[in-house]
Design an enzyme around this catalytic site. Sequence first.
Site, PDB file in Angstrom:
ATOM      1  N   LYS A   4      43.112  56.446 114.215  1.00 56.41           N
ATOM      2  CA  LYS A   4      42.594  56.479 112.842  1.00 56.41           C
ATOM      3  C   LYS A   4      43.129  57.651 112.010  1.00 56.41           C
ATOM      4  O   LYS A   4      43.197  57.564 110.777  1.00 56.41           O
ATOM      5  CB  LYS A   4      41.068  56.538 112.864  1.00 56.41           C
TER       6      LYS A   4
ATOM      7  N   SER B  72      43.554  51.806 121.681  1.00 56.27           N
ATOM      8  CA  SER B  72      43.406  52.338 120.324  1.00 56.27           C
ATOM      9  C   SER B  72      42.478  53.540 120.216  1.00 56.27           C
ATOM     10  O   SER B  72      42.500  54.234 119.206  1.00 56.27           O
ATOM     11  CB  SER B  72      42.921  51.232 119.378  1.00 56.27           C
TER      12      SER B  72
END
Length: 419
Positions: free
Chosen positions: A62, A316
Site C-alpha cells: 500500500k 500482498s
Amino acid sequence: MTENSVPATLIGPTLADMQIARGTVAAVAQVTPVETSRFLSELLGSPVLLKCENLQRTGSYKIRGAFNRLSALSTEERSRGVVAASAGNHAQGVALGARELGIEATIFMPTNVPLPKLEATRDYGAQVVLSGSVFGETLAAAAAFAEETGAIFIPPYDHPAVVAGQSTIAFELLEQVPDLDTVVVPIGGGGLISGIASAFKQLAAAGGRPVRVIGVQAENAASYIASLEAGTPVNIPFKPTIADGIAVYRPGELNYLMIQDAVDEIVTVSEDDAARALLVLMERAKLVVEPAGAVSVAALLAGKISGTGTTVAILSGGNIDPLLMQRVISHGLAASDRYLTMRVMLMDRPGELARVATILAGVRANVIEVLHTQHGPDLQITEVELDITVETRGPAHVEEVLAALRADGYEPKLDKRRN
C-alpha cells in the site's frame, strides 16, 4: 476480460504515468524479494515464486500507491493536510508517506481496529481518530472531516495515481523473473491488480512479454465476480472473512473498468483455503503473511490455477494481529487434517477412558483436549460421552486413528463443527 491486449481507448494511467510512478515510489518503497517455493512448484508442476510484499515497508504494498498519490499533491494541497479511512494497511501507507513528505495526516480507523495496526499508524506520525464500528461509518466520518477542514482525501484504490503506484510491482517482476508467464494477485478494491494487469498489457502491446494475470478473491467478499456477471459494479451482502484486508463489498469504479479490460481470470478461495495457505507459508517458506495476502497461494493450493510456465504469487501483506494469527493457525491445522476432533460413546465404567488413550497412543496421536461427560440428551444411563481432540499428521494419519478405534469396537463420529 480479454487476451493480452490494450483497449483502443486506454482506461486509467498510461505506461508513461506508471514509469514515472516507479521513479517516485523508489524514494520510499523497497524492491521486495522474489523467493522460489519448491513445495508449490512441485504441486503445480512448474516453477512457482513468491513476490514478498509482506516484507515491504509498513508490511504491505500500500505504501506504493499512497506515496505516489501524496507526491502528486501541490504545495497548496499539502498545506491543507490529508485524510484517509482504513482498518490497517492503507492507513500505515498514508501515514508513512505523509511523514516522509512533511504532510499532516489524519487517519480514521474503526473502533475495533486491532491494536498493532492502531499503534503502527500512530508511530508513523499520523493523528488517528477512532470512529464507527463498521468501515462504512469510518469512511463517512473521514469524508465529513475532509469536507469540514479542506484536507485532501487519499483513497485506498480508486484513483489513477494510486493505481500507477501499485503498478510498479509489474516492472520489478519483469526484471526479477525474466521468464514470467503468470501472476496471481489478491483482489480487494482492485487497485493492486488493475495497476499490475494494465502495466503488463501495455508493455505487451509495445512488444514486451505477454503475462497472464489472475485475480483471487475470498468467497465471502467476491464483489468482482458478482460485478462482472452483472456488467457493472454492484454491492454484495456483507459476510465476514478472515481475509479482512480484501473484504471490499463493492469494486472501485476505475478499477472495475481496468480489470474488465486487462485481467485474464478471477477465482475465489474459501476460508479454509486461506487459513491453509497462511500455515503453509509459515511452515514451508518461513514467511508471516496475513490471510488477505495469502489468498494467491490459497488459489494454488486449492487447484484453482493451472499452467506450465513460471508463476509468481504476490504476497500482498504481512500485517496480522497475533490474536487472529493464533485463531487462523488453529483453523489451518484443522483444515489440513492436523487436528482431529471426534465424539466417542463409552460405557460408564472404570478404565474406558484409559483404554481409548492407549489406542490413541498406539497410533501416535497426541491428545490435546478432552471433555468427558455423563450428561446429554442422547446418552443412555450406562453411557458417557467423550469429546476428544488429537494432533495428527495429515489425512492418512486421521484414517489410521479412526480405524484403530473402530477395530477395538468404538464408533467415533467426527465433530463437523471443528474439523
